[in-house]
Design a protein around this motif. Structure first.
Motif, short mmCIF file in Angstrom:
data_model
loop_
_atom_site.label_atom_id
_atom_site.label_comp_id
_atom_site.label_asym_id
_atom_site.label_seq_id
_atom_site.Cartn_x
_atom_site.Cartn_y
_atom_site.Cartn_z
N GLY A 1 47.20 -32.02 -46.58
CA GLY A 1 47.65 -32.23 -47.96
C GLY A 1 49.13 -31.96 -48.10
N LEU A 2 49.75 -32.58 -49.10
CA LEU A 2 51.19 -32.40 -49.31
C LEU A 2 51.56 -30.94 -49.51
CD1 LEU A 2 52.00 -35.46 -51.61
CD2 LEU A 2 52.76 -35.11 -49.25
N ASP A 3 50.67 -30.17 -50.14
CA ASP A 3 50.98 -28.75 -50.37
C ASP A 3 50.90 -27.93 -49.10
OD1 ASP A 3 48.22 -29.20 -50.33
OD2 ASP A 3 47.80 -27.35 -51.42
N LYS A 4 50.34 -28.52 -48.03
CA LYS A 4 50.25 -27.82 -46.75
C LYS A 4 51.35 -28.24 -45.78
CE LYS A 4 46.56 -25.49 -47.84
NZ LYS A 4 46.63 -24.02 -48.03
N ILE A 5 52.25 -29.11 -46.24
CA ILE A 5 53.43 -29.46 -45.46
C ILE A 5 54.59 -28.66 -46.05
CG2 ILE A 5 55.00 -31.30 -44.74
CD1 ILE A 5 52.73 -33.29 -45.15
N GLN A 6 55.05 -27.64 -45.32
CA GLN A 6 56.02 -26.69 -45.87
C GLN A 6 57.27 -26.62 -45.00
OE1 GLN A 6 53.38 -23.18 -46.07
NE2 GLN A 6 53.50 -23.35 -48.29
N PHE A 7 58.41 -26.46 -45.67
CA PHE A 7 59.70 -26.36 -45.00
C PHE A 7 60.35 -25.02 -45.35
CE2 PHE A 7 58.80 -30.83 -45.70
CZ PHE A 7 59.12 -31.41 -44.48
N MET A 8 60.92 -24.36 -44.35
CA MET A 8 61.59 -23.08 -44.60
C MET A 8 62.70 -22.89 -43.57
SD MET A 8 59.02 -20.19 -42.97
CE MET A 8 60.26 -18.91 -43.15
N THR A 9 63.57 -21.94 -43.86
CA THR A 9 64.63 -21.56 -42.92
C THR A 9 64.21 -20.27 -42.23
OG1 THR A 9 66.29 -22.52 -44.38
CG2 THR A 9 67.08 -21.00 -42.68
N ILE A 10 64.44 -20.16 -40.93
CA ILE A 10 64.12 -18.93 -40.23
C ILE A 10 64.89 -17.78 -40.90
CG2 ILE A 10 65.95 -19.07 -38.48
CD1 ILE A 10 62.29 -17.97 -37.90
N PRO A 11 64.24 -16.64 -41.20
CA PRO A 11 64.94 -15.55 -41.90
C PRO A 11 66.24 -15.16 -41.18
CG PRO A 11 62.59 -15.12 -41.82
CD PRO A 11 62.82 -16.34 -40.98
N SER A 12 67.32 -15.22 -41.91
CA SER A 12 68.63 -14.98 -41.31
C SER A 12 69.63 -14.60 -42.40
CB SER A 12 69.12 -16.22 -40.55
OG SER A 12 69.03 -17.37 -41.37
N ASP A 13 70.78 -14.10 -41.96
CA ASP A 13 71.84 -13.73 -42.91
C ASP A 13 73.17 -13.80 -42.17
OD1 ASP A 13 73.05 -13.02 -45.23
OD2 ASP A 13 71.96 -11.13 -45.48
N TYR A 14 74.24 -13.72 -42.93
CA TYR A 14 75.57 -13.80 -42.33
C TYR A 14 75.86 -12.57 -41.49
CZ TYR A 14 75.97 -17.75 -45.40
OH TYR A 14 75.72 -18.95 -46.01
N ALA A 15 76.48 -12.82 -40.35
CA ALA A 15 76.78 -11.73 -39.41
C ALA A 15 77.75 -10.75 -40.07
CB ALA A 15 77.38 -12.29 -38.13
N PRO A 16 77.47 -9.44 -40.01
CA PRO A 16 78.36 -8.44 -40.63
C PRO A 16 79.77 -8.50 -40.07
CG PRO A 16 76.26 -7.45 -40.02
CD PRO A 16 76.29 -8.81 -39.40
N ASP A 17 79.90 -8.86 -38.78
CA ASP A 17 81.21 -8.86 -38.15
C ASP A 17 81.92 -10.21 -38.25
OD1 ASP A 17 79.13 -9.84 -36.61
OD2 ASP A 17 80.17 -9.50 -34.72
N ASP A 18 81.22 -11.25 -38.78
CA ASP A 18 81.84 -12.56 -38.91
C ASP A 18 81.09 -13.37 -39.97
OD1 ASP A 18 82.99 -15.05 -38.72
OD2 ASP A 18 82.84 -15.19 -36.53
#
Length: 414
Positions: A319-336
């Motif tokens: 079903g369309l509700d079972k097709i999901q898109f996400m970004t791997i959990p991440s954040d900007y590097a503290p040093d850059d």
């Protein structure tokens, strides 16, 4: 003259005898046309069958001829991980999709930039063993990862290293190096790979008649050929490509925000392909497949139309509700601040994919499903170049302020 009647079946009557006696020709009955009509119908059916068969044969050969295949295993220096065994009616499938930013192909010079033949976008598509879930997990191209050694097509070894940009692997040693890098970082075996260029993306969007998006604020980056007033509308072609690649004139200008827009766009396109009758419209379906196959490079396991069709059928009961898109959990590097590091939560996502387990409720809450696309919050249906004058907002249960703010930062309607 005899008064006895004519014998039955002798074919004469008094009138006909009189006609014959005075030299006039005999009257004939109507010729029966039943057999002639049947012959015409039969010939038409045969002809239609021949034309249909030839058309199907042409379409199959044409579409299969579009596909480019390449064996990337020669790029591997490190041994790929073993595929995890899980319970289910079939094996789960993992397909690494890479968008190439090369400008060398016809029509790929789209934004007055040179490009670097890197992977502009990388998405792992995971299809569960029970064929009830499909996930598309985006990997930020600015992610810092450990790249393994890889081989170029000429056999030259490209040394690996730590804190390497994710998208550099593609430019250094091709898609095989990106696949090897992914497997080394996650431990997940990749069954297939797909590389798509800019033109292929544009043509696929055009083939379905454009894709609906909702834009909270006007996008004005005419230096790169894009101007989109705020509102809900359908966009297509070069405009659609510029929108999903845009960073600096939309939202907070981040790569993470760009990935969110790409996911919303892909979910909206999947929704349209399934719900707008593309699959049931032979002409539209052929145009969509023609656009897709012309710009694909795949492994030999997907190297012809029947193999790609078989893969496509694997999605038919999801079903369309079972097709999901996400970004791997991440954040900007503290040093850059120009680089990205995966968060510890990324480990749990990859582990769930490895074990073919559903995403957690918290993880799914960060995903965009094809059945609930941010661009379709108002339910409006615009046309290319036109749409509603104001951004749509989702109806139903109120969203949290954090979720609404995250949507605005990504350049999406809350």
């Amino acid at each position: 003259m005899s008064d006895s009647p004519a014998a039955p079946g002798d074919g004469t009557t008094d009138a006909s005898a009189a006609d014959a006696s005075d030299g006039r020709p005999k009257r004939r009955g109507k010729v029966k046309k039943k057999h002639t009509v049947l012959k015409v119908v039969a010939a038409s059916v045969v002809l239609l069958g021949m034309v249909t068969g030839l058309a199907v044969t042409y379409a199959y050969r044409h579409l299969s001829g579009n596909i480019t295949t390449a064996d990337i295993t020669d790029a591997f220096v490190e041994e790929p991980p073993a595929k995890e065994e899980v319970e289910g009616p079939k094996e789960p499938l993992n397909i690494l999709v890479m968008g190439s930013d090369t400008r060398d192909c016809d029509g790929c010079a789209i934004d007055n930039e040179a490009g670097g033949n890197a992977s502009d976008t990388t998405i792992l598509v995971h299809l569960s063993a029970d064929r009830k879930r499909a996930y598309g997990i985006s990997i930020p191209r600015d992610s810092l990862v450990t790249r393994p050694d890889c081989k170029k097509p000429d056999g030259t070894v490209v040394p690996g290293g730590t804190d390497q940009m994710w998208n550099a692997a593609f430019g250094l040693a091709g898609p095989g190096c990106t696949v090897s890098q992914f497997m080394e970082e996650t431990g997940i075996f990749v069954d297939h790979y797909v590389v798509l260029n800019f033109v292929g993306f544009q043509d696929m969007v055009d083939a379905v008649g454009g894709v609906e998006v909702c834009i909270p604020e006007t996008v004005d980056d005419r230096a790169h050929g894009i101007y989109l007033p705020a509102g809900t509308r359908e966009i297509s072609g070069k405009q659609a490509l510029s929108y999903v690649r845009q960073r600096y004139a939309v939202g907070d200008g981040s790569d993470i925000g760009r990935l969110k827009r790409q996911q919303a766009f892909m979910a909206s396109m999947a929704n349209k392909v399934v719900s707008a009758g593309t699959l049931a419209n032979p002409v539209r379906l052929f145009n969509f497949l023609d656009a897709a196959t012309k710009s694909l490079t795949v492994d030999k396991g997907l190297g012809n139309l029947s193999k790609l069709a078989k893969l496509g059928l694997e999605f038919k009961d999801i079903g369309l509700d079972k097709i999901q898109f996400m970004t791997i959990p991440s954040d900007y590097a503290p040093d850059d601040p120009n680089r990205i590091r995966w968060l510890p939560a990324a480990d749990d996502v990859w582990k769930r994919i490895l074990k073919d387990q559903p995403l957690s409720r918290g993880q799914s809450s960060q995903a965009i499903s094809a059945g609930n696309v941010p661009s379709q919050g108002s339910g409006s249906s615009g046309s290319s170049g036109a749409g509603s004058d104001s951004p749509s907002s989702a109806s139903g249960s109120p969203q949290s302020e954090d979720a609404a703010e995250a949507a605005r930062e990504a350049g999406l309607c809350a």
